[in-house]
Motif scaffolding. Sequence first.
Motif, PDB file in Angstrom:
ATOM      1  N   TRP A 166      30.356 -48.896  -1.477  1.00 55.70           N
ATOM      2  CA  TRP A 166      30.856 -47.968  -2.491  1.00 55.70           C
ATOM      3  C   TRP A 166      31.730 -46.916  -1.850  1.00 55.70           C
ATOM      4  O   TRP A 166      31.826 -46.851  -0.620  1.00 55.70           O
ATOM      5  CB  TRP A 166      29.723 -47.399  -3.326  1.00 55.70           C
ATOM      6  N   HIS A 195      31.851 -46.076   1.948  1.00 60.11           N
ATOM      7  CA  HIS A 195      30.462 -46.066   2.411  1.00 60.11           C
ATOM      8  C   HIS A 195      30.002 -47.474   2.804  1.00 60.11           C
ATOM      9  O   HIS A 195      29.950 -48.373   1.973  1.00 60.11           O
ATOM     10  CB  HIS A 195      29.556 -45.498   1.307  1.00 60.11           C
ATOM     11  N   HIS A 225      34.283 -37.132   0.691  1.00 61.30           N
ATOM     12  CA  HIS A 225      33.461 -36.596   1.780  1.00 61.30           C
ATOM     13  C   HIS A 225      33.743 -35.122   2.020  1.00 61.30           C
ATOM     14  O   HIS A 225      33.587 -34.615   3.129  1.00 61.30           O
ATOM     15  CB  HIS A 225      33.650 -37.424   3.059  1.00 61.30           C
ATOM     16  N   HIS A 245      21.959 -41.683   6.930  1.00 54.86           N
ATOM     17  CA  HIS A 245      23.144 -42.549   6.805  1.00 54.86           C
ATOM     18  C   HIS A 245      24.033 -42.407   8.020  1.00 54.86           C
ATOM     19  O   HIS A 245      24.295 -41.300   8.472  1.00 54.86           O
ATOM     20  CB  HIS A 245      23.926 -42.167   5.535  1.00 54.86           C
ATOM     21  N   HIS A 254      24.378 -38.419   8.611  1.00 49.60           N
ATOM     22  CA  HIS A 254      23.864 -37.306   7.807  1.00 49.60           C
ATOM     23  C   HIS A 254      22.827 -37.796   6.821  1.00 49.60           C
ATOM     24  O   HIS A 254      22.684 -39.002   6.588  1.00 49.60           O
ATOM     25  CB  HIS A 254      25.012 -36.618   7.037  1.00 49.60           C
ATOM     26  N   HIS A 298      35.781 -41.676   1.205  1.00 45.87           N
ATOM     27  CA  HIS A 298      35.004 -42.324   2.262  1.00 45.87           C
ATOM     28  C   HIS A 298      34.515 -43.666   1.739  1.00 45.87           C
ATOM     29  O   HIS A 298      34.096 -43.769   0.585  1.00 45.87           O
ATOM     30  CB  HIS A 298      33.816 -41.439   2.677  1.00 45.87           C
ATOM     31  N   HIS A 326      21.791 -38.551   3.144  1.00 41.54           N
ATOM     32  CA  HIS A 326      22.641 -38.891   2.003  1.00 41.54           C
ATOM     33  C   HIS A 326      22.276 -38.157   0.722  1.00 41.54           C
ATOM     34  O   HIS A 326      22.755 -38.499  -0.363  1.00 41.54           O
ATOM     35  CB  HIS A 326      22.763 -40.399   1.769  1.00 41.54           C
TER      36      HIS A 326
HETATM   37 CU1  C2O Z   1      28.107 -42.234   1.461  1.00 40.03          CU
HETATM   38 CU2  C2O Z   1      28.915 -39.912   4.774  1.00 40.03          CU
HETATM   39  O1  C2O Z   1      28.510 -41.055   3.078  1.00 40.03           O
END
Ligand code: C2O
Length: 471
Positions: free
Chosen positions: A148, A111, A152, A400, A450, A109, A452
């Motif tokens: 970054w 980010h 996931h 997040h 969600h 993922h 983090h």
């Molecule tokens: Cu750094 Cu869903 O995430």
Amino acid sequence: MKRDTRMTACRSLRLAALATLLWACGSDEAGSGDGPEPALTPATDEDPDPAVLEVSLEARPAFKRYADAPETAVWTYNGSVPGPLIEGRVGERLRVHFTNSLPEETTIHWHGLRLPAVMDGTLATQSPVPPGGTFEYEFELRDAGLFWFHPHIRSDVQVEKGLHGIIRVTGSDEPEADEQRILVLDDVRVLADGSLPTYLDDESKMLGRQGNILLVNGEALPTFRWRSGVLQRLRIVNVANGRFFNLALPGYSWRVIGTDGGTMPQPYDTDHLLIAPGERYDVVVIASGAPGDVVTLMNDPYERGHDTGAEAPLPLAQFRVSDEPSVSGRALPDAFGEIERLPGGSSDEQLVLDEGLRDGTLEFTINGETYPSVPPIRVPVGAVRRLEVRNESEMDHPFHLHGTFFQVLSTDGIAAPMEALANKDTVIVPQKTTMQLVARFDEPGRWMYHCHIPEHAEGGMMGEADVGDAP
Ligand code: C2O
Ligand code: CU
């Protein structure tokens, strides 16, 4: 150690402009600290085309030594923790050849990056990459900032084992600095035999795994060299599972010039920089002192719930003044380009974050449900939505959102100050606090939101925004 007294003393010394003495304030806590500066390993661009950045990433097991502990079995991207640093420019296409050489499935993922949903690396958008499998990620780098990447799937375990890397995207209008560094903040809990715990104890489940070794760029208490009198830019990211870092550089204040999604129109100063898992900050300071002087970057306690604030202040890294010539006319910047302020108004969605026991199991819920039972938010493509996030629990949660940036409109009904205008993708929603956020959802697809702290996300505190054609 009478740290508080020293900090106060340091501050008044600074006011008196006694720079040399000030630096002596930090130097008595200096460790040996003469090793090479811990730098991130740059990823290799395999495509000569300047418009394409082509990188190979392999998730694979390796060994690493944390502080003085025996070797630890870790999971890495390309053999290192933190993983490689991907350096791109706005407008460039990033192509990643990913190979999974782990014994379990994973994804990557990205980010904070705005990209097509099929490239987002969650289980809502792709099937997991099995052991031995490969996947091609490809998308355009749209925004300047420090981002970054991490898995996931089982992210509480996979990120803790070492799977995280940095993407720095440079724009045409970069803040100027004489020196620039990336600091990847983390902590790991290393047992006496060097291993990481394979079980999830109650405390880690409640708070997210917290480590006994604090890390900057993968090393315990590293030393960085910097030139006195020049403008130092630090790009900071917290990749820890549970720990919030509360950074202080005794004798200095931070000038905050940017956060998750780039620079902020109105930089501000703060003594403590609080940074939750997932967040990034871009700060500048003007170093001072004579060659050899040392100042220690401290992590001060912060109460994020359940008595987490009782910890002692802990040293994180040292900055040692080098004897290189220091000439710079650069001053601290005080303004950057505007960000379009998204409209306020009544909330379109309400998300209630909570924790509790169900049948003896600790659960983290959104609107009383755990993922995947949390009903998705439905949003037409291009719509602006105001989300009220109400934290009913007794600890802070870093909220997040994938796929777009958001802005903070208010906290407990009080409008966010001008200096808070920023493109965020992760924000601390403090315990027993309600925040109103606003985002424009430009990209169709299923986007996760969600907490983090990955133990909380995996424990249920996760949902989806379904962005699609209006019915
Ligand atoms: Cu750094 Cu869903 O995430
Ligand atoms: Cu949480």
